[in-house]
Scaffold this motif. Structure first.
Motif, PDB file in Angstrom:
ATOM      1  N   PRO A 263       0.811  -1.221   0.000  1.00 51.13           N
ATOM      2  CA  PRO A 263       0.000   0.000   0.000  1.00 51.13           C
ATOM      3  C   PRO A 263       0.847   1.275   0.000  1.00 51.13           C
ATOM      4  N   GLN A 264       1.998   1.232   0.660  1.00 51.88           N
ATOM      5  CA  GLN A 264       2.853   2.415   0.697  1.00 51.88           C
ATOM      6  C   GLN A 264       3.440   2.724  -0.682  1.00 51.88           C
ATOM      7  N   ALA A 265       3.746   1.680  -1.435  1.00 54.19           N
ATOM      8  CA  ALA A 265       4.227   1.886  -2.799  1.00 54.19           C
ATOM      9  C   ALA A 265       3.141   2.524  -3.665  1.00 54.19           C
ATOM     10  N   VAL A 266       1.911   2.115  -3.444  1.00 48.18           N
ATOM     11  CA  VAL A 266       0.805   2.723  -4.187  1.00 48.18           C
ATOM     12  C   VAL A 266       0.709   4.210  -3.865  1.00 48.18           C
ATOM     13  N   GLY A 267       0.881   4.554  -2.589  1.00 47.30           N
ATOM     14  CA  GLY A 267       0.851   5.961  -2.199  1.00 47.30           C
ATOM     15  C   GLY A 267       1.930   6.767  -2.889  1.00 47.30           C
ATOM     16  N   ALA A 268       3.144   6.219  -2.960  1.00 51.72           N
ATOM     17  CA  ALA A 268       4.243   6.919  -3.642  1.00 51.72           C
ATOM     18  C   ALA A 268       3.945   7.063  -5.129  1.00 51.72           C
ATOM     19  N   ALA A 269       3.391   6.007  -5.730  1.00 48.99           N
ATOM     20  CA  ALA A 269       3.066   6.053  -7.158  1.00 48.99           C
ATOM     21  C   ALA A 269       2.003   7.107  -7.444  1.00 48.99           C
ATOM     22  N   LEU A 270       1.002   7.180  -6.584  1.00 48.02           N
ATOM     23  CA  LEU A 270      -0.059   8.169  -6.788  1.00 48.02           C
ATOM     24  C   LEU A 270       0.462   9.591  -6.574  1.00 48.02           C
ATOM     25  N   ALA A 271       1.426   9.739  -5.671  1.00 44.97           N
ATOM     26  CA  ALA A 271       2.037  11.055  -5.483  1.00 44.97           C
ATOM     27  C   ALA A 271       2.759  11.503  -6.746  1.00 44.97           C
ATOM     28  N   GLU A 272       3.470  10.573  -7.379  1.00 45.74           N
ATOM     29  CA  GLU A 272       4.157  10.891  -8.636  1.00 45.74           C
ATOM     30  C   GLU A 272       3.145  11.234  -9.728  1.00 45.74           C
ATOM     31  N   LYS A 273       2.064  10.482  -9.753  1.00 53.99           N
ATOM     32  CA  LYS A 273       1.010  10.741 -10.744  1.00 53.99           C
ATOM     33  C   LYS A 273       0.401  12.123 -10.546  1.00 53.99           C
ATOM     34  N   LYS A 274       0.166  12.489  -9.289  1.00 52.23           N
ATOM     35  CA  LYS A 274      -0.422  13.786  -8.982  1.00 52.23           C
ATOM     36  C   LYS A 274       0.520  14.920  -9.359  1.00 52.23           C
ATOM     37  N   LYS A 275       1.831  14.680  -9.227  1.00 55.86           N
ATOM     38  CA  LYS A 275       2.824  15.703  -9.586  1.00 55.86           C
ATOM     39  C   LYS A 275       3.009  15.811 -11.092  1.00 55.86           C
ATOM     40  N   GLY A 276       2.447  14.869 -11.831  1.00 53.52           N
ATOM     41  CA  GLY A 276       2.541  14.932 -13.285  1.00 53.52           C
ATOM     42  C   GLY A 276       3.786  14.302 -13.861  1.00 53.52           C
TER      43      GLY A 276
ATOM     44  N   SER B 189       1.950 -12.742   0.101  1.00 54.01           N
ATOM     45  CA  SER B 189       0.759 -12.604  -0.743  1.00 54.01           C
ATOM     46  C   SER B 189      -0.493 -13.121  -0.056  1.00 54.01           C
ATOM     47  N   SER B 190      -0.334 -13.716   1.121  1.00 52.94           N
ATOM     48  CA  SER B 190      -1.490 -14.132   1.915  1.00 52.94           C
ATOM     49  C   SER B 190      -1.848 -13.106   2.982  1.00 52.94           C
ATOM     50  N   GLU B 191      -1.091 -12.014   3.043  1.00 54.30           N
ATOM     51  CA  GLU B 191      -1.358 -10.948   4.005  1.00 54.30           C
ATOM     52  C   GLU B 191      -2.408  -9.981   3.452  1.00 54.30           C
ATOM     53  N   GLY B 192      -3.150  -9.354   4.350  1.00 52.70           N
ATOM     54  CA  GLY B 192      -4.185  -8.417   3.924  1.00 52.70           C
ATOM     55  C   GLY B 192      -3.645  -7.229   3.164  1.00 52.70           C
ATOM     56  N   ASP B 193      -2.474  -6.712   3.565  1.00 54.66           N
ATOM     57  CA  ASP B 193      -1.895  -5.536   2.900  1.00 54.66           C
ATOM     58  C   ASP B 193      -1.609  -5.804   1.426  1.00 54.66           C
ATOM     59  N   PHE B 194      -1.266  -7.040   1.103  1.00 54.18           N
ATOM     60  CA  PHE B 194      -1.021  -7.399  -0.298  1.00 54.18           C
ATOM     61  C   PHE B 194      -2.277  -7.137  -1.122  1.00 54.18           C
ATOM     62  N   HIS B 195      -3.407  -7.641  -0.662  1.00 57.41           N
ATOM     63  CA  HIS B 195      -4.660  -7.516  -1.408  1.00 57.41           C
ATOM     64  C   HIS B 195      -5.170  -6.075  -1.399  1.00 57.41           C
ATOM     65  N   GLU B 196      -5.015  -5.404  -0.279  1.00 56.04           N
ATOM     66  CA  GLU B 196      -5.420  -4.000  -0.211  1.00 56.04           C
ATOM     67  C   GLU B 196      -4.593  -3.150  -1.166  1.00 56.04           C
ATOM     68  N   GLY B 197      -3.292  -3.470  -1.247  1.00 50.80           N
ATOM     69  CA  GLY B 197      -2.428  -2.718  -2.153  1.00 50.80           C
ATOM     70  C   GLY B 197      -2.822  -2.902  -3.606  1.00 50.80           C
ATOM     71  N   LEU B 198      -3.108  -4.150  -4.006  1.00 46.50           N
ATOM     72  CA  LEU B 198      -3.510  -4.412  -5.391  1.00 46.50           C
ATOM     73  C   LEU B 198      -4.835  -3.735  -5.719  1.00 46.50           C
ATOM     74  N   ASN B 199      -5.775  -3.822  -4.789  1.00 43.23           N
ATOM     75  CA  ASN B 199      -7.077  -3.196  -5.040  1.00 43.23           C
ATOM     76  C   ASN B 199      -6.944  -1.675  -5.108  1.00 43.23           C
ATOM     77  N   PHE B 200      -6.171  -1.118  -4.197  1.00 38.57           N
ATOM     78  CA  PHE B 200      -5.897   0.321  -4.152  1.00 38.57           C
ATOM     79  C   PHE B 200      -5.306   0.776  -5.486  1.00 38.57           C
ATOM     80  N   ALA B 201      -4.287   0.048  -5.964  1.00 42.73           N
ATOM     81  CA  ALA B 201      -3.612   0.425  -7.207  1.00 42.73           C
ATOM     82  C   ALA B 201      -4.518   0.271  -8.415  1.00 42.73           C
ATOM     83  N   GLY B 202      -5.266  -0.842  -8.461  1.00 46.62           N
ATOM     84  CA  GLY B 202      -6.138  -1.072  -9.601  1.00 46.62           C
ATOM     85  C   GLY B 202      -7.263  -0.051  -9.694  1.00 46.62           C
ATOM     86  N   ALA B 203      -7.886   0.243  -8.547  1.00 51.77           N
ATOM     87  CA  ALA B 203      -9.017   1.167  -8.536  1.00 51.77           C
ATOM     88  C   ALA B 203      -8.613   2.575  -8.947  1.00 51.77           C
ATOM     89  N   LEU B 204      -7.380   2.994  -8.579  1.00 51.41           N
ATOM     90  CA  LEU B 204      -6.926   4.350  -8.865  1.00 51.41           C
ATOM     91  C   LEU B 204      -5.916   4.409 -10.016  1.00 51.41           C
TER      92      LEU B 204
END
Length: 374
Positions: free
Chosen positions: A156-169, A183-198
């Motif tokens: 999820p933290q990587a998704v946050g950094a990626a979205l920050a770069e996207k927002k900066k253009g 990949s059996s941890e909740g953060d794994f699935h939350e991160g993929l869903n977070f990234a895919g949705a946005l």
């Protein structure tokens, strides 16, 4: 790359795995014997150019040298507990090689090889694994986070950094690593869903090395193809031979370019094997029968690319000897530089927590200084 194209790529090769790994399709360019995969659609046109092949070989030899020497330093009392990655060099170097230093790298504790390929100095890396404050911070010119010890929090933290770069253009991307257990941890699935949705410009690397600490993959999940977990989040999932650096680099480069072009995230499962123990302090014989490693030495990623490069004439015995000498010299000079770093002071334990110390940290620092007579 749409999911249908990724699925077609996955079906290009069916490679049987050793015990402990399922038999499912994955992409492979070079066979374990070091020859071009005869079933590879497009043949040699799919491979990176010879100069890149040689550069990738250098990266694997360089990070393998670090892994081997780290064991020696640990036994000499000159290195802390270190998670080895020997045998996983293609999975780490081939993925990270697709990045630039403007991109973000989120490594796990076992991804020292990825960080070194990305550009983390050896001196600083040695200091980190010595638990020295001189290794606690990352260089200002590199967007790499410290090695993650918690499992899956980096997704999820990587998704946050990626979205920050996207927002900066920018066109910068974030690449995050995880193991099959993670990949059996909740953060794994939350991160993929977070990234895919946005539609975050992320590349997720799932290193399936057969083990979640002391539990085999076949015990921690019934899933046979972990890359298919991407399907549930509407993003492409690619399964690749993690011991074939040419295939790993190719799919990683494509995924990075896809993210740069605004086409969203990709999950890449690199199928490899953790030949070595969980850490240098681990006794792997307590939970893993020797026969479970059968066949994986023959799939060694360094040996595989070496055989191919020698056959092509891109590498010679003489040029390899010079390369290994260069790598040896670089490492020894870096260790000497790490040895020369000044001893840490007790107060430094709170100096690398926040850019601006909080009132509590200031109070703790003053107390440490007082207790140590400073």
């Amino acid at each position: 790359m749409p999911p249908a194209a990724a699925e077609a790529m996955n079906k290009s090769v069916l490679q049987p795995q050793a015990e402990g790994q399922p038999e499912v399709p994955m992409l492979q360019f070079i066979t374990p014997e070091g020859t071009l995969n005869p079933d590879l659609e497009g043949g040699e046109s799919r491979l990176p150019d010879p100069e890149t092949q040689l550069w990738l070989y250098r990266q694997m030899r360089r990070i393998r040298h670090f892994d081997e020497r780290a064991w020696v330093l640990y036994r000499q009392g000159k290195m802390g507990v270190f998670p080895p990655y020997g045998g996983m060099e293609a999975s780490q170097a081939g993925t990270t090689a697709a990045l630039t230093t403007e991109d973000w790298l989120f490594p796990t504790y076992r991804d020292t090889g990825a960080a070194l390929t990305y550009g983390l100095p050896i001196k600083q890396t040695v200091a980190y694994w010595r638990s020295s404050p001189h290794g606690w911070y990352m260089p200002e010119n590199l967007k790499v986070t410290p090695f993650y010890i918690p499992i899956a929090t980096q997704y999820p933290q990587a998704v946050g950094a990626a979205l920050a770069e996207k927002k900066k253009g920018t066109r910068n991307v974030a690449m995050a690593f995880i193991g099959d257990g993670g990949s059996s941890e909740g953060d794994f699935h939350e991160g993929l869903n977070f990234a895919g949705a946005l539609n975050a410009p992320c590349v997720f690397i799932l290193q399936n090395n057969g083990w979640a600490i002391s539990v085999p993959t076949t015990t921690q999940t019934k899933a046979q193809n972990l890359s298919r977990r991407a399907d549930g989040y509407g993003i492409p999932g690619i399964r690749v031979d993690g011991n074939d650096i040419l295939a790993v680099y190719s799919v990683s480069r494509d995924a990075v370019e896809r993210a740069r072009n605004g086409e969203g995230p990709t999950l890449i499962e690199t199928v490899t094997f953790r030949i070595k123990p969980h850490t240098v302090a681990d006794d792997v014989t307590r939970y893993r029968p020797e026969e479970m490693t059968a066949g994986w030495d023959e799939k060694d990623p360094v040996r595989r690319l070496r055989a191919y490069l020698l056959a092509q004439g891109t590498l010679t015995e003489e040029s390899e000897a010079a390369l290994l000498e260069e790598i040896h010299t670089e490492f020894e000079e870096a260790v000497a530089a790490a040895d020369s770093l000044p001893d840490p002071t007790p107060a430094e334990i709170v100096d690398h927590v926040f850019a601006e110390p909080t009132p509590q940290l200031k109070k703790q620092r003053a107390q440490i200084m007082e207790e140590n007579g400073a």
